[in-house]
Motif scaffolding. Structure first.
Motif: not given
Ligand code: AHG
Ligand code: MN
Ligand code: MN
Ligand code: MN
Length: 335
Positions: A88-90, A98-99, A141-144, A149-152
């Motif tokens: 979901c992100g890179i 972040m992507i 860690i953010s909801p599916v 989010t950057v926190e992830d």
């Protein structure tokens, strides 16, 4: 008939216990990285013949001149991971932000994020010295169902579900861990298959190689200077051998196999050192610990550090436990 090696694909399928989170998805993710690594390896092997060396005239968020292969590798990994619709992100060394990958029907259903250094050791590309790709994988860690989010990405390294590297050296090797040991696979370029060549890599208890850019000596902290002199002293098991490739992938791969210590310390010009916490320090810290080694910033375990920024830098001391602890003792005594 020589013994047939296990392929990476067979190895992944044969160890469902490794992927307690989601066998299929994490296995697919490591396979996607494996595929992108083959694409980059193929391009690197002919770099001198095609217009893929040199710089592209731009600088990245690190303030570094981007090499054509930095950009090529970055695009190869981002495209493969996006097309496989697994993450979901890179976060990439080569991208300031972040992507976000919202996935099929923009439903943000993918559970993993990847941090990566698509081409490590860029300064070595044009002189035909080993370079590599480094990656770390976390559960989001953010909801599916919501955008990443950057926190992830700002999770401590001890929450990595997998980490590894691809070394484009005399042969192309993929080395990874999912927390169940460190395993190395060598690519047979003739058929494009990785074979298990280094099962359960374990770092020797003690080594006699120290790896640091001595060019920075005058700017190092007193404790690092004193430890370097300790390595060079004619006593006991020393002097150690000095080896420094300038590609962290190469220096850590050698340290994993032969033992030793790799140091990129803080210095007057680089108060946080040079190496990036997310996609250089943490993946290698996971691998070194899984192989029985140690990785700290000279005082604190790398994987316990909560990142504050996706491109945060961190001093790095990694290798045999006894050697890293000795270096830490010099830092402590001279702090
Ligand atoms: P990158 O090429 O991804 O920017 O990383 C280079 C890093 C690391 O691979 C290497 O060990 C270190 O920078 C070399 O730095 P110095 O040239 O300052 O020694
Ligand atoms: Mn760089
Ligand atoms: Mn790097
Ligand atoms: Mn890089």
């Amino acid at each position: 008939m020589s013994k047939r090696h296990t392929t990476l694909g067979e190895f992944l399928i044969g160890r469902p216990e490794e992927f307690e989170y989601d066998n299929a998805e994490l296995g697919q993710l490591i396979n996607a990285i494996r595929l992108a690594g083959k694409v980059v390896s193929h391009e690197i092997r002919k770099a001198g013949l095609v217009d893929i060396t040199g710089t592209i005239g731009s600088t990245n968020v690190q303030g570094e001149e981007q090499k054509k292969l930095d950009v090529f590798a970055n695009e190869a990994f981002i495209n493969t991971l996006t097309n496989r619709d697994i993450v979901c992100g890179i976060v990439s060394e080569e991208n300031e932000e972040m992507i976000t990958i919202s996935g099929a029907n923009n439903r943000n259903r993918n559970k993993y994020v990847v941090v990566m250094d698509p081409l490590d050791g860029s300064s070595n590309i044009d002189v035909n010295i080993t370079v590599g790709t480094i990656f770390g994988i976390y559960r989001r860690i953010s909801p599916v169902g919501t955008p990443v989010t950057v926190e992830d990405f700002l999770q401590p390294g001890n929450l990595q579900v997998a980490a590894g590297y691809i070394a484009y050296g005399t042969s192309t090797m993929m080395v990874y861990t999912t927390g169940n040991g460190v395993h190395g696979f060598t690519l047979n370029p003739a058929i494009g298959t990785y074979y298990l060549s280094h099962p359960n890599i374990t770092i020797p208890d003690m080594g006699n190689i120290y790896s640091v850019n001595q060019g920075g000596y005058v700017h190092f902290p007193e404790g690092v200077k004193k430890y370097i002199k300790y390595c060079q002293a004619e006593e006991d098991d020393r002097p150690y051998t000095g080896r420094y490739v300038g590609s962290m992938v190469a220096d850590i791969h050698r340290t994993l196999l032969l033992g030793g210590i790799y140091i990129y310390p803080q210095s007057t010009g680089k108060p946080e050192g040079k190496l990036r916490l997310l996609y250089e320090c943490n993946p290698f810290a996971f691998l070194l610990e899984q192989a029985g080694g140690r990785a700290t910033n000279g005082a604190q375990r790398i994987m316990d550090i909560k990142p504050t920024d996706i491109h945060q830098r961190m001093p790095f001391f990694g290798g045999c436990v006894a050697m890293v602890e000795k270096a830490e003792s010099f830092l402590k005594k001279n702090s």
